[in-house]
Design a protein around this motif. Structure first.
Motif, PDB file in Angstrom:
ATOM      1  N   THR A   1      32.646  34.439  28.144  1.00 52.33           N
ATOM      2  CA  THR A   1      32.451  32.988  28.241  1.00 52.33           C
ATOM      3  C   THR A   1      31.009  32.617  27.915  1.00 52.33           C
ATOM      4  O   THR A   1      30.726  31.472  27.594  1.00 52.33           O
ATOM      5  CB  THR A   1      32.807  32.482  29.646  1.00 52.33           C
ATOM      6  OG1 THR A   1      32.029  33.198  30.617  1.00 52.33           O
ATOM      7  CG2 THR A   1      34.292  32.702  29.934  1.00 52.33           C
ATOM      8  N   THR A   2      30.112  33.588  28.018  1.00 52.45           N
ATOM      9  CA  THR A   2      28.717  33.401  27.623  1.00 52.45           C
ATOM     10  C   THR A   2      28.267  34.633  26.828  1.00 52.45           C
ATOM     11  O   THR A   2      28.852  35.716  26.965  1.00 52.45           O
ATOM     12  CB  THR A   2      27.783  33.228  28.834  1.00 52.45           C
ATOM     13  OG1 THR A   2      27.809  34.413  29.633  1.00 52.45           O
ATOM     14  CG2 THR A   2      28.190  32.027  29.663  1.00 52.45           C
ATOM     15  N   VAL A   3      27.241  34.452  26.021  1.00 55.37           N
ATOM     16  CA  VAL A   3      26.634  35.568  25.295  1.00 55.37           C
ATOM     17  C   VAL A   3      25.121  35.459  25.414  1.00 55.37           C
ATOM     18  O   VAL A   3      24.581  34.376  25.684  1.00 55.37           O
ATOM     19  CB  VAL A   3      27.042  35.583  23.800  1.00 55.37           C
ATOM     20  CG1 VAL A   3      28.539  35.825  23.653  1.00 55.37           C
ATOM     21  CG2 VAL A   3      26.634  34.289  23.105  1.00 55.37           C
ATOM     22  N   GLN A   4      24.432  36.575  25.216  1.00 55.07           N
ATOM     23  CA  GLN A   4      22.975  36.614  25.217  1.00 55.07           C
ATOM     24  C   GLN A   4      22.493  36.773  23.779  1.00 55.07           C
ATOM     25  O   GLN A   4      22.880  37.725  23.098  1.00 55.07           O
ATOM     26  CB  GLN A   4      22.463  37.770  26.070  1.00 55.07           C
ATOM     27  CG  GLN A   4      22.855  37.694  27.540  1.00 55.07           C
ATOM     28  CD  GLN A   4      22.141  36.569  28.262  1.00 55.07           C
ATOM     29  OE1 GLN A   4      20.947  36.348  28.069  1.00 55.07           O
ATOM     30  NE2 GLN A   4      22.866  35.842  29.083  1.00 55.07           N
ATOM     31  N   VAL A   5      21.657  35.843  23.314  1.00 53.08           N
ATOM     32  CA  VAL A   5      21.155  35.851  21.942  1.00 53.08           C
ATOM     33  C   VAL A   5      19.671  36.189  21.961  1.00 53.08           C
ATOM     34  O   VAL A   5      18.883  35.526  22.633  1.00 53.08           O
ATOM     35  CB  VAL A   5      21.379  34.485  21.254  1.00 53.08           C
ATOM     36  CG1 VAL A   5      20.803  34.500  19.839  1.00 53.08           C
ATOM     37  CG2 VAL A   5      22.860  34.142  21.227  1.00 53.08           C
ATOM     38  N   THR A   6      19.303  37.246  21.230  1.00 55.22           N
ATOM     39  CA  THR A   6      17.904  37.641  21.108  1.00 55.22           C
ATOM     40  C   THR A   6      17.500  37.542  19.643  1.00 55.22           C
ATOM     41  O   THR A   6      18.076  38.221  18.790  1.00 55.22           O
ATOM     42  CB  THR A   6      17.682  39.080  21.614  1.00 55.22           C
ATOM     43  OG1 THR A   6      18.130  39.174  22.975  1.00 55.22           O
ATOM     44  CG2 THR A   6      16.212  39.448  21.546  1.00 55.22           C
ATOM     45  N   ALA A   7      16.524  36.681  19.341  1.00 54.72           N
ATOM     46  CA  ALA A   7      16.085  36.416  17.969  1.00 54.72           C
ATOM     47  C   ALA A   7      14.632  36.841  17.810  1.00 54.72           C
ATOM     48  O   ALA A   7      13.926  37.085  18.796  1.00 54.72           O
ATOM     49  CB  ALA A   7      16.252  34.935  17.637  1.00 54.72           C
ATOM     50  N   PRO A   8      14.129  36.921  16.567  1.00 52.58           N
ATOM     51  CA  PRO A   8      12.713  37.217  16.359  1.00 52.58           C
ATOM     52  C   PRO A   8      11.817  36.208  17.083  1.00 52.58           C
ATOM     53  O   PRO A   8      12.215  35.050  17.289  1.00 52.58           O
ATOM     54  CB  PRO A   8      12.561  37.110  14.839  1.00 52.58           C
ATOM     55  CG  PRO A   8      13.916  37.427  14.304  1.00 52.58           C
ATOM     56  CD  PRO A   8      14.879  36.850  15.299  1.00 52.58           C
ATOM     57  N   ALA A   9      10.617  36.636  17.468  1.00 54.55           N
ATOM     58  CA  ALA A   9       9.713  35.777  18.238  1.00 54.55           C
ATOM     59  C   ALA A   9       9.404  34.469  17.512  1.00 54.55           C
ATOM     60  O   ALA A   9       9.213  33.426  18.145  1.00 54.55           O
ATOM     61  CB  ALA A   9       8.418  36.529  18.557  1.00 54.55           C
ATOM     62  N   SER A  10       9.394  34.499  16.179  1.00 53.91           N
ATOM     63  CA  SER A  10       9.080  33.290  15.419  1.00 53.91           C
ATOM     64  C   SER A  10      10.184  32.244  15.486  1.00 53.91           C
ATOM     65  O   SER A  10      10.009  31.110  15.033  1.00 53.91           O
ATOM     66  CB  SER A  10       8.802  33.652  13.957  1.00 53.91           C
ATOM     67  OG  SER A  10       9.879  34.391  13.402  1.00 53.91           O
ATOM     68  N   CYS A  11      11.334  32.605  16.053  1.00 55.60           N
ATOM     69  CA  CYS A  11      12.437  31.644  16.184  1.00 55.60           C
ATOM     70  C   CYS A  11      12.338  30.815  17.460  1.00 55.60           C
ATOM     71  O   CYS A  11      13.129  29.876  17.646  1.00 55.60           O
ATOM     72  CB  CYS A  11      13.783  32.379  16.186  1.00 55.60           C
ATOM     73  SG  CYS A  11      14.243  33.119  14.603  1.00 55.60           S
ATOM     74  N   GLU A  12      11.403  31.142  18.329  1.00 54.27           N
ATOM     75  CA  GLU A  12      11.299  30.422  19.596  1.00 54.27           C
ATOM     76  C   GLU A  12      11.110  28.928  19.359  1.00 54.27           C
ATOM     77  O   GLU A  12      10.312  28.501  18.533  1.00 54.27           O
ATOM     78  CB  GLU A  12      10.127  30.959  20.415  1.00 54.27           C
ATOM     79  CG  GLU A  12       9.983  30.303  21.776  1.00 54.27           C
ATOM     80  CD  GLU A  12       8.808  30.846  22.579  1.00 54.27           C
ATOM     81  OE1 GLU A  12       8.499  30.276  23.641  1.00 54.27           O
ATOM     82  OE2 GLU A  12       8.205  31.849  22.125  1.00 54.27           O
ATOM     83  N   GLY A  13      11.888  28.113  20.075  1.00 57.37           N
ATOM     84  CA  GLY A  13      11.808  26.667  19.969  1.00 57.37           C
ATOM     85  C   GLY A  13      12.651  26.073  18.855  1.00 57.37           C
ATOM     86  O   GLY A  13      12.689  24.847  18.698  1.00 57.37           O
TER      87      GLY A  13
ATOM     88  N   THR B   1      21.559  24.350  21.258  1.00 61.88           N
ATOM     89  CA  THR B   1      20.790  25.328  22.018  1.00 61.88           C
ATOM     90  C   THR B   1      19.442  25.557  21.343  1.00 61.88           C
ATOM     91  O   THR B   1      19.374  25.685  20.121  1.00 61.88           O
ATOM     92  CB  THR B   1      21.548  26.660  22.119  1.00 61.88           C
ATOM     93  OG1 THR B   1      22.805  26.437  22.766  1.00 61.88           O
ATOM     94  CG2 THR B   1      20.753  27.683  22.914  1.00 61.88           C
ATOM     95  N   VAL B   2      18.376  25.595  22.129  1.00 66.55           N
ATOM     96  CA  VAL B   2      17.037  25.889  21.620  1.00 66.55           C
ATOM     97  C   VAL B   2      16.696  27.320  22.019  1.00 66.55           C
ATOM     98  O   VAL B   2      16.811  27.700  23.182  1.00 66.55           O
ATOM     99  CB  VAL B   2      16.000  24.906  22.177  1.00 66.55           C
ATOM    100  CG1 VAL B   2      14.603  25.287  21.715  1.00 66.55           C
ATOM    101  CG2 VAL B   2      16.337  23.481  21.742  1.00 66.55           C
ATOM    102  N   LEU B   3      16.307  28.119  21.036  1.00 72.37           N
ATOM    103  CA  LEU B   3      15.994  29.517  21.301  1.00 72.37           C
ATOM    104  C   LEU B   3      14.730  29.643  22.147  1.00 72.37           C
ATOM    105  O   LEU B   3      13.727  28.979  21.890  1.00 72.37           O
ATOM    106  CB  LEU B   3      15.818  30.272  19.985  1.00 72.37           C
ATOM    107  CG  LEU B   3      17.121  30.549  19.222  1.00 72.37           C
ATOM    108  CD1 LEU B   3      16.820  30.966  17.797  1.00 72.37           C
ATOM    109  CD2 LEU B   3      17.939  31.612  19.933  1.00 72.37           C
ATOM    110  N   ALA B   4      14.800  30.489  23.139  1.00 72.90           N
ATOM    111  CA  ALA B   4      13.662  30.743  24.013  1.00 72.90           C
ATOM    112  C   ALA B   4      13.073  32.107  23.673  1.00 72.90           C
ATOM    113  O   ALA B   4      13.629  32.872  22.892  1.00 72.90           O
ATOM    114  CB  ALA B   4      14.104  30.699  25.470  1.00 72.90           C
ATOM    115  N   ALA B   5      11.939  32.414  24.268  1.00 71.69           N
ATOM    116  CA  ALA B   5      11.363  33.744  24.100  1.00 71.69           C
ATOM    117  C   ALA B   5      12.260  34.754  24.804  1.00 71.69           C
ATOM    118  O   ALA B   5      12.756  34.504  25.905  1.00 71.69           O
ATOM    119  CB  ALA B   5       9.956  33.772  24.693  1.00 71.69           C
TER     120      ALA B   5
END
Length: 249
Positions: free
Chosen positions: A58-70, A86-90
């Protein structure tokens, strides 16, 4: 005579003026047009990791490159509608899906960051079981086990056992339904054809390697479970596309 002389003088003046004008125009500097080009690039290139439960997410955890924050994220997992806003966080960002999604190793994932498609890697934190059983009534659950009885070059026989595991003393009958993920099960291969006894296939060839079965309704209460009941059915898996209950070219 004077008229001709005046006319000739006027013509000479005109020719002189045109010659001077042409010479002046020829001496003007020429300037070429200036073109400006802009190259757009992905704001934060790099793979995005999506971590999900392999049973029912029902939920997932998304980890993106640091430059994607915000930056804005849009995400689609399996057949669920795309989720936006959704806004990507650190670090990891939790995204709530639009309803539960059954996730397996082959589930497709689509990620868009600020309008740019990004590559995504799906990581299962809890791989789905090879065999699941359900009755449609959470208060009266069931379980199933799969055993390979024997095999040969083009097929193998399976025993599928279904058991009622409800708590309490309620004894009302509930229908059972079993799903086998042949890619996850400890079996020789994913079949293209199935023979069987006591079961009805509720899936199509497009659902492979997952196949859902229910019990035949012509054997009394075979398709139902009461408190403490168990049912055993026989399955034969083949890789030649032949079979009485499922045939896939």
């Amino acid at each position: 005579m004077r008229r001709r002389t005046a006319a000739a003088a006027a013509t000479l003046v005109a020719v002189t003026v045109l010659s001077v004008g042409a010479a002046t125009a020829a001496s003007l500097p020429l300037r070429g047009a200036t073109l400006t080009s802009t190259t757009a690039t992905h704001p934060c290139p790099g793979p995005v990791q999506v971590r999900a439960s392999g049973v029912s997410a029902t939920t997932v955890q998304v980890t993106a490159p640091a430059s994607c924050e915000g930056r804005a994220l849009q995400l689609a997992v399996g057949s669920a509608p795309r989720v936006g806003g959704t806004v990507l966080a650190a670090g990891a960002t939790t995204v709530t899906l639009d309803g539960p999604v059954t996730v397996s190793p082959g589930t497709p994932v689509a990620v868009v960051v600020d309008g740019w498609h990004s590559g995504a890697d799906l990581v299962l934190t809890d791989p789905p079981p090879a065999v699941t059983c359900s009755t449609g009534d959470p208060a009266r659950p069931c379980e199933a086990t799969l055993t390979v009885r024997d095999g040969w070059a083009t097929g193998y026989n399976l025993d599928l056992t279904i058991r009622d595991v409800r708590p309490g003393n309620a004894n009302n009958p509930v229908p059972w339904r079993v799903t086998i993920d042949f890619s996850a099960a400890d079996v020789p291969f994913v079949p293209t054809g199935l023979e069987g006894s006591g079961v009805v296939v509720e899936s199509s060839c497009g659902d492979l390697p997952r196949v859902t079965f229910s019990g035949v309704t012509t054997w009394g209460e075979h398709h139902l479970l009461r408190r403490g009941d168990s049912r055993t059915v026989w399955l034969q898996a083949r890789d030649d596309g032949s079979g009485g209950i499922l045939r896939c070219p």
